[in-house]
Write a protein that holds these residues in place. Structure first.
Motif, PDB file in Angstrom:
ATOM      1  N   PRO A  45       0.817  -1.205   0.000  1.00 38.45           N
ATOM      2  CA  PRO A  45       0.000   0.000   0.000  1.00 38.45           C
ATOM      3  C   PRO A  45       0.862   1.272   0.000  1.00 38.45           C
ATOM      4  O   PRO A  45       1.929   1.290   0.615  1.00 38.45           O
ATOM      5  N   VAL A  46       0.372   2.305  -0.693  1.00 36.04           N
ATOM      6  CA  VAL A  46       1.097   3.581  -0.737  1.00 36.04           C
ATOM      7  C   VAL A  46       0.105   4.711  -0.971  1.00 36.04           C
ATOM      8  O   VAL A  46      -0.928   4.528  -1.633  1.00 36.04           O
ATOM      9  N   THR A  47       0.402   5.864  -0.408  1.00 32.35           N
ATOM     10  CA  THR A  47      -0.459   7.044  -0.546  1.00 32.35           C
ATOM     11  C   THR A  47       0.249   8.062  -1.433  1.00 32.35           C
ATOM     12  O   THR A  47       1.409   8.403  -1.187  1.00 32.35           O
ATOM     13  N   VAL A  48      -0.449   8.512  -2.471  1.00 30.90           N
ATOM     14  CA  VAL A  48       0.151   9.400  -3.474  1.00 30.90           C
ATOM     15  C   VAL A  48      -0.370  10.821  -3.288  1.00 30.90           C
ATOM     16  O   VAL A  48      -1.583  11.033  -3.125  1.00 30.90           O
ATOM     17  N   CYS A  49       0.556  11.784  -3.311  1.00 32.32           N
ATOM     18  CA  CYS A  49       0.239  13.187  -3.010  1.00 32.32           C
ATOM     19  C   CYS A  49       0.665  14.101  -4.151  1.00 32.32           C
ATOM     20  O   CYS A  49       1.662  13.840  -4.824  1.00 32.32           O
ATOM     21  N   GLY A  50      -0.067  15.196  -4.312  1.00 34.80           N
ATOM     22  CA  GLY A  50       0.260  16.209  -5.312  1.00 34.80           C
ATOM     23  C   GLY A  50       1.030  17.376  -4.718  1.00 34.80           C
ATOM     24  O   GLY A  50       1.704  17.243  -3.702  1.00 34.80           O
ATOM     25  N   ASP A  51       0.911  18.538  -5.349  1.00 32.27           N
ATOM     26  CA  ASP A  51       1.688  19.719  -4.959  1.00 32.27           C
ATOM     27  C   ASP A  51       1.414  20.138  -3.511  1.00 32.27           C
ATOM     28  O   ASP A  51       0.286  20.056  -3.029  1.00 32.27           O
ATOM     29  N   ILE A  52       2.467  20.657  -2.850  1.00 32.20           N
ATOM     30  CA  ILE A  52       2.383  21.142  -1.467  1.00 32.20           C
ATOM     31  C   ILE A  52       2.644  22.664  -1.407  1.00 32.20           C
ATOM     32  O   ILE A  52       2.005  23.389  -0.666  1.00 32.20           O
ATOM     33  N   HIS A  53       3.610  23.115  -2.164  1.00 31.30           N
ATOM     34  CA  HIS A  53       3.922  24.552  -2.301  1.00 31.30           C
ATOM     35  C   HIS A  53       4.080  25.306  -0.977  1.00 31.30           C
ATOM     36  O   HIS A  53       3.458  26.350  -0.770  1.00 31.30           O
ATOM     37  N   GLY A  54       4.898  24.769  -0.093  1.00 26.69           N
ATOM     38  CA  GLY A  54       5.268  25.526   1.103  1.00 26.69           C
ATOM     39  C   GLY A  54       4.144  25.745   2.099  1.00 26.69           C
ATOM     40  O   GLY A  54       4.268  26.569   3.001  1.00 26.69           O
ATOM     41  N   GLN A  55       3.032  25.013   1.957  1.00 21.56           N
ATOM     42  CA  GLN A  55       1.910  25.174   2.895  1.00 21.56           C
ATOM     43  C   GLN A  55       2.089  24.190   4.060  1.00 21.56           C
ATOM     44  O   GLN A  55       1.419  23.156   4.139  1.00 21.56           O
ATOM     45  N   PHE A  56       2.991  24.544   4.956  1.00 19.19           N
ATOM     46  CA  PHE A  56       3.434  23.627   6.006  1.00 19.19           C
ATOM     47  C   PHE A  56       2.288  23.080   6.853  1.00 19.19           C
ATOM     48  O   PHE A  56       2.190  21.876   7.094  1.00 19.19           O
ATOM     49  N   TYR A  57       1.413  23.960   7.331  1.00 14.06           N
ATOM     50  CA  TYR A  57       0.348  23.509   8.236  1.00 14.06           C
ATOM     51  C   TYR A  57      -0.616  22.573   7.523  1.00 14.06           C
ATOM     52  O   TYR A  57      -1.197  21.669   8.124  1.00 14.06           O
ATOM     53  N   ASP A  58      -0.774  22.778   6.220  1.00 18.25           N
ATOM     54  CA  ASP A  58      -1.635  21.894   5.440  1.00 18.25           C
ATOM     55  C   ASP A  58      -0.945  20.560   5.153  1.00 18.25           C
ATOM     56  O   ASP A  58      -1.607  19.527   5.027  1.00 18.25           O
ATOM     57  N   LEU A  59       0.387  20.574   5.090  1.00 17.57           N
ATOM     58  CA  LEU A  59       1.131  19.304   4.984  1.00 17.57           C
ATOM     59  C   LEU A  59       0.921  18.477   6.253  1.00 17.57           C
ATOM     60  O   LEU A  59       0.748  17.251   6.190  1.00 17.57           O
ATOM     61  N   ASN A 277      -7.461  -1.255  -5.970  1.00 18.01           N
ATOM     62  CA  ASN A 277      -8.290  -0.672  -4.908  1.00 18.01           C
ATOM     63  C   ASN A 277      -7.659   0.601  -4.384  1.00 18.01           C
ATOM     64  O   ASN A 277      -6.549   0.569  -3.850  1.00 18.01           O
ATOM     65  N   ARG A 278      -8.402   1.698  -4.563  1.00 18.14           N
ATOM     66  CA  ARG A 278      -7.860   2.978  -4.131  1.00 18.14           C
ATOM     67  C   ARG A 278      -8.944   3.840  -3.522  1.00 18.14           C
ATOM     68  O   ARG A 278     -10.123   3.673  -3.835  1.00 18.14           O
ATOM     69  N   GLU A 279      -8.521   4.726  -2.655  1.00 20.25           N
ATOM     70  CA  GLU A 279      -9.472   5.604  -1.976  1.00 20.25           C
ATOM     71  C   GLU A 279      -8.915   7.022  -1.965  1.00 20.25           C
ATOM     72  O   GLU A 279      -7.779   7.246  -1.540  1.00 20.25           O
ATOM     73  N   ALA A 280      -9.724   7.967  -2.467  1.00 17.20           N
ATOM     74  CA  ALA A 280      -9.338   9.380  -2.391  1.00 17.20           C
ATOM     75  C   ALA A 280      -9.711   9.899  -1.012  1.00 17.20           C
ATOM     76  O   ALA A 280     -10.847   9.749  -0.564  1.00 17.20           O
ATOM     77  N   LYS A 281      -8.731  10.489  -0.329  1.00 17.40           N
ATOM     78  CA  LYS A 281      -8.981  11.067   0.999  1.00 17.40           C
ATOM     79  C   LYS A 281      -8.881  12.586   0.884  1.00 17.40           C
ATOM     80  O   LYS A 281      -7.813  13.116   0.578  1.00 17.40           O
ATOM     81  N   LEU A 282     -10.003  13.242   1.105  1.00 16.51           N
ATOM     82  CA  LEU A 282     -10.058  14.693   0.940  1.00 16.51           C
ATOM     83  C   LEU A 282      -9.773  15.403   2.252  1.00 16.51           C
ATOM     84  O   LEU A 282     -10.101  14.884   3.328  1.00 16.51           O
ATOM     85  N   PHE A 283      -9.165  16.577   2.150  1.00 15.65           N
ATOM     86  CA  PHE A 283      -8.958  17.387   3.357  1.00 15.65           C
ATOM     87  C   PHE A 283      -8.983  18.866   3.009  1.00 15.65           C
ATOM     88  O   PHE A 283      -8.720  19.269   1.881  1.00 15.65           O
ATOM     89  N   LYS A 284      -9.347  19.660   4.024  1.00  9.53           N
ATOM     90  CA  LYS A 284      -9.440  21.104   3.849  1.00  9.53           C
ATOM     91  C   LYS A 284      -8.247  21.779   4.503  1.00  9.53           C
ATOM     92  O   LYS A 284      -7.520  21.174   5.294  1.00  9.53           O
ATOM     93  N   ALA A 285      -8.101  23.060   4.204  1.00 10.20           N
ATOM     94  CA  ALA A 285      -7.015  23.844   4.811  1.00 10.20           C
ATOM     95  C   ALA A 285      -7.224  23.941   6.323  1.00 10.20           C
ATOM     96  O   ALA A 285      -8.354  23.976   6.807  1.00 10.20           O
ATOM     97  N   VAL A 286      -6.122  23.986   7.041  1.00  9.64           N
ATOM     98  CA  VAL A 286      -6.152  24.197   8.486  1.00  9.64           C
ATOM     99  C   VAL A 286      -6.706  25.609   8.740  1.00  9.64           C
ATOM    100  O   VAL A 286      -6.302  26.556   8.064  1.00  9.64           O
ATOM    101  N   PRO A 287      -7.637  25.772   9.686  1.00 14.12           N
ATOM    102  CA  PRO A 287      -8.171  27.116   9.945  1.00 14.12           C
ATOM    103  C   PRO A 287      -7.073  28.095  10.393  1.00 14.12           C
ATOM    104  O   PRO A 287      -6.069  27.685  10.987  1.00 14.12           O
ATOM    105  N   ASP A 288      -7.291  29.369  10.110  1.00 14.41           N
ATOM    106  CA  ASP A 288      -6.269  30.393  10.405  1.00 14.41           C
ATOM    107  C   ASP A 288      -5.847  30.416  11.863  1.00 14.41           C
ATOM    108  O   ASP A 288      -4.697  30.697  12.181  1.00 14.41           O
ATOM    109  N   ASN A 289      -6.791  30.091  12.765  1.00 16.34           N
ATOM    110  CA  ASN A 289      -6.422  30.158  14.190  1.00 16.34           C
ATOM    111  C   ASN A 289      -5.542  28.990  14.607  1.00 16.34           C
ATOM    112  O   ASN A 289      -5.066  28.945  15.732  1.00 16.34           O
ATOM    113  N   GLU A 290      -5.307  28.016  13.698  1.00 24.75           N
ATOM    114  CA  GLU A 290      -4.433  26.888  14.021  1.00 24.75           C
ATOM    115  C   GLU A 290      -3.135  26.920  13.229  1.00 24.75           C
ATOM    116  O   GLU A 290      -2.407  25.949  13.160  1.00 24.75           O
ATOM    117  N   ARG A 291      -2.884  28.072  12.608  1.00 25.71           N
ATOM    118  CA  ARG A 291      -1.632  28.196  11.854  1.00 25.71           C
ATOM    119  C   ARG A 291      -1.021  29.547  12.199  1.00 25.71           C
ATOM    120  O   ARG A 291      -1.706  30.453  12.647  1.00 25.71           O
TER     121      ARG A 291
END
Length: 303
Positions: A45-59, A277-291
Motif C-alpha cells: 500500500p502507498v499514498t500518493v500526493c500532489g503539490d504542497i507549495h510551502g503550505q506547512f500547516y496543510d502538509l 483498490n484505491r481511496e481518495a482522501k479529501l482534506f481542507k485547509a487548516v483554519p487560520d487560528n491553528e496556523r
C-alpha cells in the motif's frame, strides 16, 4: 537521541534547522537519492500526493488525513516549495522523513524544484530572509538535482509531476534520462515536469514554456505499450482535489488546500491499497487560528 530524530522534532514544529545541520541533512539525502532509479519502484500500500507549495500547516493536515509515517508509505509528486509561506520548513520536514525512512517515502521532482523557478516564486528569497544568505538554498538545489523523476507502483501505476512527452514511448526511455542537472528548457525531462493533459487530438505545443498538451490518444497508447493501469500526476490546481480523465487512465492529484491561501479548493491524497483498490482522501485547509501567519509585510508569491 539520533540527530535525524532531533531534526524531525524541530521540523514538525515548523522550525528550520541551523545552517550546518541543514547541510548535513541535504548531504545525507543526496547519498540516498543517488541510489534511486529515474523510475523508482514502489509496492502497495502507498499514498500518493500532489503539490504542497510551502503550505506547512496543510502538509501536517495531509499526514493526519493520510496517516503518519512510517505507518503509511508515501509518494510526493513534486512542487514542495514556492508560493506558500513555509517552503523551507516544508522541504526540511520532507527531507528529515526521507533521511529517517528512505524506503517509506519517495520524493519526485516538480518543475518548482529548480534554481530558476525558485528565484522567481519565493523559495530563494525565503532562504535569504531566514538564513541571511543563500547557502541553504544552494544545499536544497543540490537535492533538487537528484530527486527522481517518476515512481512506478506495483509495476502498473506510473507517477510523474506533469505528464508525458512526445519524445517518450516507453518507461524504459525515462530510465535513460540524465536527471542530475537543472531542468532543461525542452526535451523529455522538461516535458515530464511541465506537460498537461488536454482534450486535443495529438500533441500540441503550449504557449510559453509550459511544455505540451497530451492528448487522450497519446495517453492510451502509452498506457497500452507499457502495460499500465493508471498514470498519476499533479502540477495543475484541481478545485475538487482530484480529477480523472481519459477513461480513468489518468488522474490529477492536488494536495495544497486553499492554494495560495485564497483559491478555496479542497485537497486530496489517494491511498492505493493495491493496484485495483484505491481511496481518495479529501482534506481542507487548516483554519487560520491553528496556523501561524507570518507578520512580515512581504507578499506571498501568488500565481
Amino acid at each position: 537521541m539520533h540527530s535525524v530524530d532531533k531534526w524531525i522534532e524541530i521540523a514538525k514544529e515548523c522550525k528550520y534547522l541551523p545552517e550546518n545541520d541543514l547541510k548535513r541533512l541535504c548531504d545525507m539525502v543526496c547519498e540516498l537519492l543517488l541510489e534511486e532509479s529515474n523510475v523508482q519502484p514502489v509496492s502497495t500500500p502507498v499514498t500518493v500526493c500532489g503539490d504542497i507549495h510551502g503550505q506547512f500547516y496543510d502538509l501536517m493536515e495531509l499526514f493526519r488525513t493520510g496517516g503518519q509515517m512510517p505507518d503509511t508509505n508515501y509518494i510526493f509528486m513534486g512542487d514542495f516549495v514556492d508560493r506558500g509561506y513555509y517552503s523551507l520548513e516544508t522541504f526540511t520536514l520532507l527531507l528529515t522523513l526521507k533521511a529517517k525512512w528512505p524506503d517509506k517515502i519517495v520524493l519526485l521532482r516538480g518543475n518548482h524544484e529548480s534554481r530558476q523557478i525558485t528565484q522567481i516564486y519565493g523559495f530563494y528569497d525565503e532562504c535569504q530572509t531566514k538564513y541571511g544568505n543563500a547557502n541553504a538554498w544552494r544545499y536544497c538545489c543540490k537535492v533538487f538535482d537528484l530527486l527522481t523523476v517518476a515512481a512506478i507502483i506495483d509495476e502498473c501505476i506510473l507517477c510523474v509531476h506533469g505528464g508525458l512527452s512526445p519524445d517518450l514511448k516507453t518507461i524504459d526511455q525515462i530510465r535513460t534520462i540524465e536527471r542530475a542537472q537543472e531542468i532543461p528548457h525542452k526535451g523529455a525531462f522538461c516535458d515530464i515536469l511541465y506537460s498537461n493533459p488536454e482534450e486535443v487530438d495529438t500533441w500540441a505545443e503550449f504557449p510559453g514554456e509550459d511544455g505540451f498538451w497530451g492528448a487522450p490518444k497519446v495517453v492510451f497508447q502509452f498506457v497500452h505499450i507499457n502495460g499500465l493501469k493508471l498514470i498519476c500526476r499533479a502540477h495543475q490546481l484541481v478545485h475538487e482535489g482530484f480529477k480523472y480523465m481519459f477513461d480513468e487512465k489518468l488522474v490529477t492529484i492536488w494536495s495544497a488546500p486553499n492554494y495560495c491561501y485564497r483559491c478555496g479548493n479542497i485537497a486530496t491524497v489517494i491511498d492505493f491499497k493495491d493496484a485495483d483498490n484505491r481511496e481518495a482522501k479529501l482534506f481542507k485547509a487548516v483554519p487560520d487560528n491553528e496556523r501561524v501567519i507570518p507578520s512580515r509585510t512581504t507578499t506571498p508569491y501568488f500565481l
